[in-house]
Design a protein around this motif. Sequence first.
Motif, PDB file in Angstrom:
ATOM      1  N   ASP A  11       0.832  -1.212   0.000  1.00  0.00           N
ATOM      2  CA  ASP A  11       0.000   0.000   0.000  1.00  0.00           C
ATOM      3  C   ASP A  11       0.862   1.255   0.000  1.00  0.00           C
ATOM      4  O   ASP A  11       0.579   2.220  -0.717  1.00  0.00           O
ATOM      5  CB  ASP A  11      -0.930   0.008   1.218  1.00  0.00           C
ATOM      6  CG  ASP A  11      -2.024  -1.048   1.140  1.00  0.00           C
ATOM      7  OD1 ASP A  11      -2.248  -1.611   0.046  1.00  0.00           O
ATOM      8  OD2 ASP A  11      -2.653  -1.311   2.191  1.00  0.00           O
ATOM      9  N   THR A  12       1.919   1.252   0.806  1.00  0.00           N
ATOM     10  CA  THR A  12       2.814   2.406   0.878  1.00  0.00           C
ATOM     11  C   THR A  12       3.547   2.604  -0.438  1.00  0.00           C
ATOM     12  O   THR A  12       3.681   3.730  -0.933  1.00  0.00           O
ATOM     13  CB  THR A  12       3.815   2.251   2.038  1.00  0.00           C
ATOM     14  OG1 THR A  12       3.086   2.045   3.253  1.00  0.00           O
ATOM     15  CG2 THR A  12       4.688   3.476   2.185  1.00  0.00           C
ATOM     16  N   ALA A  13       4.022   1.511  -1.034  1.00  0.00           N
ATOM     17  CA  ALA A  13       4.722   1.598  -2.317  1.00  0.00           C
ATOM     18  C   ALA A  13       3.791   2.138  -3.399  1.00  0.00           C
ATOM     19  O   ALA A  13       4.185   2.990  -4.202  1.00  0.00           O
ATOM     20  CB  ALA A  13       5.275   0.230  -2.714  1.00  0.00           C
ATOM     21  N   ARG A  14       2.549   1.664  -3.433  1.00  0.00           N
ATOM     22  CA  ARG A  14       1.584   2.129  -4.423  1.00  0.00           C
ATOM     23  C   ARG A  14       1.333   3.624  -4.277  1.00  0.00           C
ATOM     24  O   ARG A  14       1.361   4.379  -5.259  1.00  0.00           O
ATOM     25  CB  ARG A  14       0.255   1.385  -4.317  1.00  0.00           C
ATOM     26  CG  ARG A  14      -0.784   1.871  -5.335  1.00  0.00           C
ATOM     27  CD  ARG A  14      -2.132   1.173  -5.216  1.00  0.00           C
ATOM     28  NE  ARG A  14      -2.009  -0.261  -5.347  1.00  0.00           N
ATOM     29  CZ  ARG A  14      -2.181  -1.130  -4.340  1.00  0.00           C
ATOM     30  NH1 ARG A  14      -2.501  -0.709  -3.132  1.00  0.00           N
ATOM     31  NH2 ARG A  14      -2.047  -2.412  -4.544  1.00  0.00           N
ATOM     32  N   ALA A  15       1.113   4.059  -3.043  1.00  0.00           N
ATOM     33  CA  ALA A  15       0.843   5.477  -2.803  1.00  0.00           C
ATOM     34  C   ALA A  15       2.036   6.338  -3.229  1.00  0.00           C
ATOM     35  O   ALA A  15       1.864   7.382  -3.876  1.00  0.00           O
ATOM     36  CB  ALA A  15       0.517   5.706  -1.333  1.00  0.00           C
ATOM     37  N   ALA A  16       3.243   5.905  -2.903  1.00  0.00           N
ATOM     38  CA  ALA A  16       4.446   6.662  -3.271  1.00  0.00           C
ATOM     39  C   ALA A  16       4.637   6.673  -4.788  1.00  0.00           C
ATOM     40  O   ALA A  16       5.011   7.697  -5.371  1.00  0.00           O
ATOM     41  CB  ALA A  16       5.673   6.069  -2.577  1.00  0.00           C
ATOM     42  N   ARG A  17       4.374   5.546  -5.429  1.00  0.00           N
ATOM     43  CA  ARG A  17       4.500   5.467  -6.888  1.00  0.00           C
ATOM     44  C   ARG A  17       3.515   6.408  -7.566  1.00  0.00           C
ATOM     45  O   ARG A  17       3.875   7.174  -8.471  1.00  0.00           O
ATOM     46  CB  ARG A  17       4.265   4.027  -7.364  1.00  0.00           C
ATOM     47  CG  ARG A  17       4.241   3.894  -8.883  1.00  0.00           C
ATOM     48  CD  ARG A  17       3.906   2.489  -9.338  1.00  0.00           C
ATOM     49  NE  ARG A  17       2.623   1.990  -8.893  1.00  0.00           N
ATOM     50  CZ  ARG A  17       1.445   2.310  -9.436  1.00  0.00           C
ATOM     51  NH1 ARG A  17       1.373   3.185 -10.427  1.00  0.00           N
ATOM     52  NH2 ARG A  17       0.320   1.769  -8.989  1.00  0.00           N
ATOM     53  N   GLN A  18       2.275   6.389  -7.107  1.00  0.00           N
ATOM     54  CA  GLN A  18       1.256   7.247  -7.696  1.00  0.00           C
ATOM     55  C   GLN A  18       1.571   8.728  -7.455  1.00  0.00           C
ATOM     56  O   GLN A  18       1.398   9.557  -8.349  1.00  0.00           O
ATOM     57  CB  GLN A  18      -0.125   6.885  -7.149  1.00  0.00           C
ATOM     58  CG  GLN A  18      -0.600   5.543  -7.647  1.00  0.00           C
ATOM     59  CD  GLN A  18      -1.877   5.058  -6.961  1.00  0.00           C
ATOM     60  OE1 GLN A  18      -2.215   5.495  -5.871  1.00  0.00           O
ATOM     61  NE2 GLN A  18      -2.569   4.130  -7.608  1.00  0.00           N
ATOM     62  N   GLN A  19       2.048   9.035  -6.271  1.00  0.00           N
ATOM     63  CA  GLN A  19       2.409  10.413  -5.954  1.00  0.00           C
ATOM     64  C   GLN A  19       3.552  10.901  -6.848  1.00  0.00           C
ATOM     65  O   GLN A  19       3.602  12.057  -7.229  1.00  0.00           O
ATOM     66  CB  GLN A  19       2.803  10.550  -4.486  1.00  0.00           C
ATOM     67  CG  GLN A  19       3.061  11.979  -4.065  1.00  0.00           C
ATOM     68  CD  GLN A  19       3.340  12.095  -2.569  1.00  0.00           C
ATOM     69  OE1 GLN A  19       3.402  11.099  -1.863  1.00  0.00           O
ATOM     70  NE2 GLN A  19       3.511  13.307  -2.108  1.00  0.00           N
ATOM     71  N   ALA A  20       4.460   9.993  -7.204  1.00  0.00           N
ATOM     72  CA  ALA A  20       5.583  10.339  -8.072  1.00  0.00           C
ATOM     73  C   ALA A  20       5.188  10.356  -9.550  1.00  0.00           C
ATOM     74  O   ALA A  20       6.002  10.721 -10.406  1.00  0.00           O
ATOM     75  CB  ALA A  20       6.736   9.357  -7.852  1.00  0.00           C
ATOM     76  N   GLY A  21       3.960   9.919  -9.848  1.00  0.00           N
ATOM     77  CA  GLY A  21       3.487   9.909 -11.233  1.00  0.00           C
ATOM     78  C   GLY A  21       4.124   8.815 -12.071  1.00  0.00           C
ATOM     79  O   GLY A  21       4.287   8.963 -13.278  1.00  0.00           O
ATOM     80  N   LEU A  22       4.454   7.703 -11.433  1.00  0.00           N
ATOM     81  CA  LEU A  22       5.093   6.583 -12.120  1.00  0.00           C
ATOM     82  C   LEU A  22       4.099   5.452 -12.340  1.00  0.00           C
ATOM     83  O   LEU A  22       3.146   5.295 -11.565  1.00  0.00           O
ATOM     84  CB  LEU A  22       6.276   6.059 -11.298  1.00  0.00           C
ATOM     85  CG  LEU A  22       7.403   7.050 -11.011  1.00  0.00           C
ATOM     86  CD1 LEU A  22       8.367   6.463  -9.986  1.00  0.00           C
ATOM     87  CD2 LEU A  22       8.126   7.410 -12.293  1.00  0.00           C
ATOM     88  N   THR A  23       4.352   4.646 -13.349  1.00  0.00           N
ATOM     89  CA  THR A  23       3.555   3.437 -13.558  1.00  0.00           C
ATOM     90  C   THR A  23       4.246   2.276 -12.862  1.00  0.00           C
ATOM     91  O   THR A  23       5.421   2.372 -12.484  1.00  0.00           O
ATOM     92  CB  THR A  23       3.429   3.107 -15.061  1.00  0.00           C
ATOM     93  OG1 THR A  23       4.727   2.779 -15.563  1.00  0.00           O
ATOM     94  CG2 THR A  23       2.827   4.269 -15.844  1.00  0.00           C
ATOM     95  N   GLN A  24       3.536   1.168 -12.741  1.00  0.00           N
ATOM     96  CA  GLN A  24       4.154  -0.028 -12.181  1.00  0.00           C
ATOM     97  C   GLN A  24       5.336  -0.454 -13.046  1.00  0.00           C
ATOM     98  O   GLN A  24       6.371  -0.882 -12.529  1.00  0.00           O
ATOM     99  CB  GLN A  24       3.139  -1.169 -12.065  1.00  0.00           C
ATOM    100  CG  GLN A  24       2.158  -1.000 -10.944  1.00  0.00           C
ATOM    101  CD  GLN A  24       1.274  -2.221 -10.764  1.00  0.00           C
ATOM    102  OE1 GLN A  24       1.191  -3.102 -11.620  1.00  0.00           O
ATOM    103  NE2 GLN A  24       0.593  -2.288  -9.627  1.00  0.00           N
ATOM    104  N   ALA A  25       5.192  -0.334 -14.345  1.00  0.00           N
ATOM    105  CA  ALA A  25       6.277  -0.719 -15.252  1.00  0.00           C
ATOM    106  C   ALA A  25       7.509   0.159 -15.029  1.00  0.00           C
ATOM    107  O   ALA A  25       8.642  -0.338 -15.073  1.00  0.00           O
ATOM    108  CB  ALA A  25       5.808  -0.623 -16.705  1.00  0.00           C
ATOM    109  N   ASP A  26       7.290   1.459 -14.776  1.00  0.00           N
ATOM    110  CA  ASP A  26       8.418   2.360 -14.507  1.00  0.00           C
ATOM    111  C   ASP A  26       9.207   1.902 -13.284  1.00  0.00           C
ATOM    112  O   ASP A  26      10.431   1.798 -13.312  1.00  0.00           O
ATOM    113  CB  ASP A  26       7.929   3.799 -14.252  1.00  0.00           C
ATOM    114  CG  ASP A  26       7.292   4.451 -15.465  1.00  0.00           C
ATOM    115  OD1 ASP A  26       7.639   4.075 -16.601  1.00  0.00           O
ATOM    116  OD2 ASP A  26       6.445   5.348 -15.265  1.00  0.00           O
ATOM    117  N   VAL A  27       8.490   1.636 -12.207  1.00  0.00           N
ATOM    118  CA  VAL A  27       9.150   1.244 -10.960  1.00  0.00           C
ATOM    119  C   VAL A  27       9.802  -0.127 -11.126  1.00  0.00           C
ATOM    120  O   VAL A  27      10.943  -0.335 -10.700  1.00  0.00           O
ATOM    121  CB  VAL A  27       8.167   1.252  -9.768  1.00  0.00           C
ATOM    122  CG1 VAL A  27       8.851   0.762  -8.505  1.00  0.00           C
ATOM    123  CG2 VAL A  27       7.601   2.646  -9.554  1.00  0.00           C
TER     124      VAL A  27
END
Length: 121
Positions: A11-27
Amino acid sequence: MRQRLSKALGDTARAARQQAGLTQADVAERIGVATEVYGRLERGLLMPSVPTLRRLCVALHLPADKLLALSSTQPPAWAEAPPPPEREGPQMRRLLRHARKLSPHQLRALSLVAATLHREE
């Protein structure tokens, strides 16, 4: 406890990824795992290895204590302490008394049985 930790981390990783404007593929690309693997991590179905956890922290610009929900003064929700011995029921106390009398070989066998029963829940 492991499942709650995995879920909190995801959940924390998802929130941080979305806040950074990244896709799952990017991360996933930044940390060197397949997109499907990263998706499982975000859904709480997978715990990353320590090196992957470190790469994830760097990629998301997030300290490990925050990613593991350790940064607040309150204990994290996933870190539920076991009940004190005096609050354990009579069946648990009886089981512990018997377990303390087992040989290392017998204790290992009991541990395997308990782990198998726990997985079936």
